[in-house]
Design an enzyme around this catalytic site. Structure first.
Site, PDB file in Angstrom:
ATOM      1  N   ASP A  55      -6.795  -2.477   3.877  1.00 44.13           N
ATOM      2  CA  ASP A  55      -5.477  -1.835   4.173  1.00 44.13           C
ATOM      3  C   ASP A  55      -4.987  -2.176   5.586  1.00 44.13           C
ATOM      4  O   ASP A  55      -4.490  -1.104   6.124  1.00 44.13           O
ATOM      5  CB  ASP A  55      -5.286  -0.565   3.707  1.00 44.13           C
ATOM      6  CG  ASP A  55      -5.173  -0.698   2.034  1.00 44.13           C
ATOM      7  OD1 ASP A  55      -5.127  -1.474   1.550  1.00 44.13           O
ATOM      8  OD2 ASP A  55      -5.806   0.424   1.525  1.00 44.13           O
ATOM      9  N   HIS A 109       0.900  -1.296   0.015  1.00 47.37           N
ATOM     10  CA  HIS A 109      -0.246   0.050  -0.240  1.00 47.37           C
ATOM     11  C   HIS A 109       1.006   1.168   0.181  1.00 47.37           C
ATOM     12  O   HIS A 109       1.910   1.372   0.700  1.00 47.37           O
ATOM     13  CB  HIS A 109      -0.980   0.069   1.298  1.00 47.37           C
ATOM     14  CG  HIS A 109      -1.837   1.170   0.939  1.00 47.37           C
ATOM     15  ND1 HIS A 109      -2.916   1.491   0.540  1.00 47.37           N
ATOM     16  CD2 HIS A 109      -1.921   2.454   1.913  1.00 47.37           C
ATOM     17  CE1 HIS A 109      -3.591   2.430   0.535  1.00 47.37           C
ATOM     18  NE2 HIS A 109      -2.858   3.112   1.501  1.00 47.37           N
TER      19      HIS A 109
HETATM   20  C1  GAR Z   1       0.536   0.365  -6.139  1.00 47.26           C
HETATM   21  O1  GAR Z   1       1.245   1.446  -5.737  1.00 47.26           O
HETATM   22  C2  GAR Z   1      -0.203  -0.228  -4.685  1.00 47.26           C
HETATM   23  O2  GAR Z   1       0.579   0.050  -3.578  1.00 47.26           O
HETATM   24  C3  GAR Z   1      -1.486   0.222  -4.966  1.00 47.26           C
HETATM   25  O3  GAR Z   1      -1.880   0.255  -6.035  1.00 47.26           O
HETATM   26  C4  GAR Z   1      -0.593   0.491  -6.957  1.00 47.26           C
HETATM   27  C5  GAR Z   1      -0.754  -0.455  -8.123  1.00 47.26           C
HETATM   28  O4  GAR Z   1       0.242  -0.333  -9.077  1.00 47.26           O
HETATM   29  N1  GAR Z   1      -2.435  -0.346  -3.857  1.00 47.26           N
HETATM   30  C6  GAR Z   1      -3.302   0.233  -2.964  1.00 47.26           C
HETATM   31  O5  GAR Z   1      -3.609   1.213  -3.118  1.00 47.26           O
HETATM   32  C7  GAR Z   1      -4.040  -0.826  -2.346  1.00 47.26           C
HETATM   33  N2  GAR Z   1      -4.795  -0.091  -1.519  1.00 47.26           N
HETATM   34  P1  GAR Z   1       0.828  -1.402  -9.953  1.00 47.26           P
HETATM   35  O6  GAR Z   1      -0.492  -2.024 -10.585  1.00 47.26           O
HETATM   36  O7  GAR Z   1       1.541  -0.505 -11.100  1.00 47.26           O
HETATM   37  O8  GAR Z   1       1.694  -2.493  -9.320  1.00 47.26           O
END
Ligand code: GAR
Length: 203
Positions: free
Chosen positions: A145, A109
């Site tokens: 989360d 997260h």
């Molecule tokens: C990541 O930065 C992750 O931490 C976030 O979504 C993004 C996905 O990026 N997750 C959340 O916000 C969960 N609550 P990605 O698809 O490029 O890995």
């Protein structure tokens, strides 16, 4: 240890895991399958390009969370998955699902939890005016989360940052930290009692 990676979008964290595995830095973890809750996302292309089984299980096509999760469990079982990484997976998992993998589901997260859970964590951080944010990797429980914190890395918020710039800086740390945590989990170096995690790290 066979690991299933659950995604919903870009898959840059998935890419970091695939790259780490290619460098031999993920063992004894192996990425056995990639499942997306949305069809047609770049994360699925990344998995296919790396030669990994990749499947979309479109949550919108299921009448209930139970049916969606039953299909997830079926595919995970078919690939003998023992641990799960939520890498930008934007669905909340039920207590029933989480109970199938005790201390074997982790989430990344883009904030220093418990600050700014949910969607748009970087935008929340900018709106709040914090000077430091970061990334949290944690064991997953059945709330959003939440769950015992395994590792965190701090990232400065710089003057002039918007949500996109901050998220990009956070992701540099996220891509570094997530593969290390997955490797530690697979190597049996992480354990958890209540909210206390042994073998975690702060960077
Ligand atoms: C990541 O930065 C992750 O931490 C976030 O979504 C993004 C996905 O990026 N997750 C959340 O916000 C969960 N609550 P990605 O698809 O490029 O890995």
């Amino acid at each position: 240890m066979n690991v299933g990676v659950l995604v919903s979008g870009q898959g840059t964290n998935l890419q970091a895991l695939l790259d780490a595995e290619a460098r031999g830095e993920l063992a004894p973890a192996t990425i056995a399958v990639v499942i997306s809750s949305k069809p047609g996302v770049p994360a699925l292309e990344r998995a296919t390009k790396a030669g990994r089984p990749a499947e979309a299980i479109d949550h919108k096509r299921f009448g209930s969370r139970e049916l969606f999760e039953a299909r997830l469990l079926e595919v995970l079982a078919a690939h003998q998955v023992e641990a799960i990484v939520l890498a930008g997976f934007m669905r909340l998992l039920s207590p029933h699902f989480v109970a199938q993998f005790p201390a074997r589901i982790i989430n990344t997260h883009p904030s220093l939890l418990p600050a700014f859970p949910g969607a748009d964590a970087a935008a929340q951080a900018i709106a709040h005016g914090v000077k430091v944010s970061g990334v949290t990797i944690h064991f997953v429980d059945d709330s959003l989360d939440n769950g015992p914190i395994i590792a965190q890395a701090a990232v400065p918020v710089l003057p002039g940052d918007d949500a996109r710039a901050l998220h990009a800086r956070i992701q540099l740390e996220e891509h570094r930290l997530l593969p290390r945590v997955v490797q530690s989990l697979a190597a049996g170096q992480l354990s958890c009692q209540g909210r206390t995690v042994m073998g975690g790290r702060a960077e």
